[in-house]
Design a protein around this motif. Structure first.
Motif, short mmCIF file in Angstrom:
data_model
loop_
_atom_site.label_atom_id
_atom_site.label_comp_id
_atom_site.label_asym_id
_atom_site.label_seq_id
_atom_site.Cartn_x
_atom_site.Cartn_y
_atom_site.Cartn_z
N LYS A 93 13.59 -2.54 4.72
CA LYS A 93 13.76 -1.10 4.91
C LYS A 93 12.70 -0.56 5.87
CE LYS A 93 15.83 0.13 0.43
NZ LYS A 93 15.96 -1.18 -0.22
N GLU A 94 13.15 0.10 6.92
CA GLU A 94 12.21 0.64 7.91
C GLU A 94 11.42 1.82 7.36
OE1 GLU A 94 14.17 1.57 11.51
OE2 GLU A 94 14.77 -0.50 11.95
N ASP A 95 12.02 2.55 6.42
CA ASP A 95 11.35 3.74 5.89
C ASP A 95 10.56 3.46 4.62
OD1 ASP A 95 13.57 3.19 4.34
OD2 ASP A 95 14.06 5.30 3.97
N PHE A 96 10.31 2.20 4.32
CA PHE A 96 9.57 1.85 3.11
C PHE A 96 8.12 2.28 3.24
CE2 PHE A 96 7.35 -0.79 0.06
CZ PHE A 96 8.22 -0.84 -1.01
N ASN A 97 7.58 2.85 2.18
CA ASN A 97 6.18 3.29 2.17
C ASN A 97 5.28 2.10 1.86
OD1 ASN A 97 3.71 4.52 1.88
ND2 ASN A 97 4.40 6.07 0.43
N GLU A 98 4.63 1.56 2.88
CA GLU A 98 3.80 0.37 2.71
C GLU A 98 2.62 0.62 1.79
OE1 GLU A 98 2.66 -0.87 6.57
OE2 GLU A 98 4.67 -1.54 7.16
N GLU A 99 2.13 1.86 1.77
CA GLU A 99 0.98 2.18 0.92
C GLU A 99 1.30 2.02 -0.56
OE1 GLU A 99 -0.33 6.08 1.89
OE2 GLU A 99 -0.91 5.56 3.94
N SER A 100 2.58 2.10 -0.91
CA SER A 100 2.96 1.98 -2.32
C SER A 100 2.68 0.59 -2.87
CB SER A 100 4.44 2.31 -2.49
OG SER A 100 5.27 1.37 -1.82
N ILE A 101 2.65 -0.42 -2.01
CA ILE A 101 2.45 -1.81 -2.47
C ILE A 101 1.06 -1.97 -3.08
CG2 ILE A 101 2.37 -4.23 -1.78
CD1 ILE A 101 4.37 -3.55 0.44
N ASN A 102 0.03 -1.60 -2.33
CA ASN A 102 -1.34 -1.72 -2.86
C ASN A 102 -1.61 -0.70 -3.95
OD1 ASN A 102 -2.40 -3.96 -1.61
ND2 ASN A 102 -3.23 -2.84 0.12
N ALA A 103 -0.94 0.46 -3.87
CA ALA A 103 -1.12 1.48 -4.91
C ALA A 103 -0.62 0.96 -6.25
CB ALA A 103 -0.37 2.75 -4.52
N ILE A 104 0.55 0.33 -6.25
CA ILE A 104 1.11 -0.23 -7.49
C ILE A 104 0.23 -1.37 -7.99
CG2 ILE A 104 3.07 -1.47 -8.48
CD1 ILE A 104 3.64 1.46 -8.02
N LYS A 105 -0.19 -2.23 -7.07
CA LYS A 105 -1.01 -3.38 -7.45
C LYS A 105 -2.33 -2.94 -8.08
CE LYS A 105 -2.98 -6.00 -4.22
NZ LYS A 105 -3.15 -7.01 -3.16
N THR A 106 -2.98 -1.96 -7.48
CA THR A 106 -4.26 -1.48 -7.99
C THR A 106 -4.10 -0.78 -9.34
OG1 THR A 106 -5.05 -1.16 -5.72
CG2 THR A 106 -6.27 -0.05 -7.46
N SER A 107 -3.02 -0.01 -9.49
CA SER A 107 -2.82 0.74 -10.73
C SER A 107 -2.47 -0.17 -11.90
CB SER A 107 -1.71 1.77 -10.54
OG SER A 107 -0.45 1.15 -10.33
N LEU A 108 -1.87 -1.33 -11.63
CA LEU A 108 -1.47 -2.24 -12.70
C LEU A 108 -2.59 -3.18 -13.14
CD1 LEU A 108 2.15 -3.33 -11.66
CD2 LEU A 108 1.50 -1.87 -13.57
#
Length: 275
Positions: A93-108
């Motif tokens: 997906k071109e419109d995927f928010n890349e920042e969400s990947i590390n955000a989810i990883k850090t929060s978990l």
């Protein structure tokens, strides 16, 4: 139908690699990254597959996976699976928010570390040791083996199934969040949780207590540490952490320079009787 079957088979192969590679989480630990290199190594086959033909995207993903990571080893593959599924979505997906990947990883990693440490180190290990000790006192030579089996079998089952569960849940829920337009809300919430966890780690892991006090005629007239605590508990550790972050991000100071600088600072303050 053939393409879908081939893709499923390939993903199963990747998840098996994820399980075996997950054992290297803390094979190379650094103060600034902890298990980042192990995490990056475990998720690398997914990056090579999903970003095939997109070298720039693969490089960005590799850099992204080298962010700080530290959690319980039993819960770790679940996070790996989720991150792998998010990288797949990002590659498609071109419109995927890349920042969400590390955000989810850090929060978990924080909450799952607490759960894993409590369940496996606090409960399962104690129960397994109790059973094994009873067998050992009775003269059973298989007591050590019983302990290893009772403790490791549940851990390894969870590790293997956790990676698969994280990958399947991640793919379905991330797609659903995008369809409903909720991914930005999730990213922001995850970032807040991640920052709260980092703040908690700072208060627990960074310690500096002022032992020098203002005295008059041999009597303490002002306890400096108590005064600082009344202003803000953990004020000095917070200032040290923020200043170190400033030097790292703004002044591009090497982490090794910071480590040796903190060691020298601690020795000087101790010699002067300040802290």
């Amino acid at each position: 139908m053939t393409n879908q079957t081939s893709q499923t088979t390939n993903e199963k192969k990747l998840l098996k690699q994820l399980y075996w590679r997950s054992f290297t989480l803390y094979a190379a630990v650094t103060p600034s990254k902890q298990g980042a290199s192990g995490f990056s190594y475990a998720v690398q086959p997914f990056l090579d597959t999903f970003y095939k033909g997109n070298e720039e995207g693969r490089k960005e993903a590799m850099v992204r996976q080298m962010s700080y990571f530290n959690t319980n080893v039993a819960m770790y593959p679940f996070i790996l699976g989720i991150v792998a599924s998010m990288e797949k979505e990002n590659s498609e997906k071109e419109d995927f928010n890349e920042e969400s990947i590390n955000a989810i990883k850090t929060s978990l990693m924080g909450p799952l570390a607490g759960i894993g440490d409590s369940v496996f180190w606090g409960v399962l290990r104690t129960l397994s040791a109790g059973i094994a000790v009873g067998l050992a006192q009775a003269g059973n030579v298989f007591a050590p083996i019983v302990f290893l089996l009772l403790f490791n079998l549940p851990v390894q089952i969870l590790r293997f199934k956790g990676g698969q569960l994280g990958y399947s849940l991640g793919s379905s829920y991330i797609s659903s969040l995008y369809e409903n337009g909720l991914i930005n809300i999730l990213t922001k919430a995850a970032s807040i949780v991640g920052l709260a966890m980092v703040g908690a780690m700072t208060s627990q892991m960074v310690n500096l207590e002022i032992v020098w006090n203002m005295t008059m005629d041999g009597e303490v007239v002002m306890n400096i540490q108590e005064m600082l605590d009344q202003i803000f508990v953990g004020l000095i550790p917070l200032v040290i952490t923020l200043f170190s972050f400033y030097l790292l991000k703004k002044k591009i100071v090497s982490i090794n320079v910071l480590i040796f600088g903190m060691i020298i600072l601690g020795i000087v303050l101790a010699l002067l009787g300040i802290a």
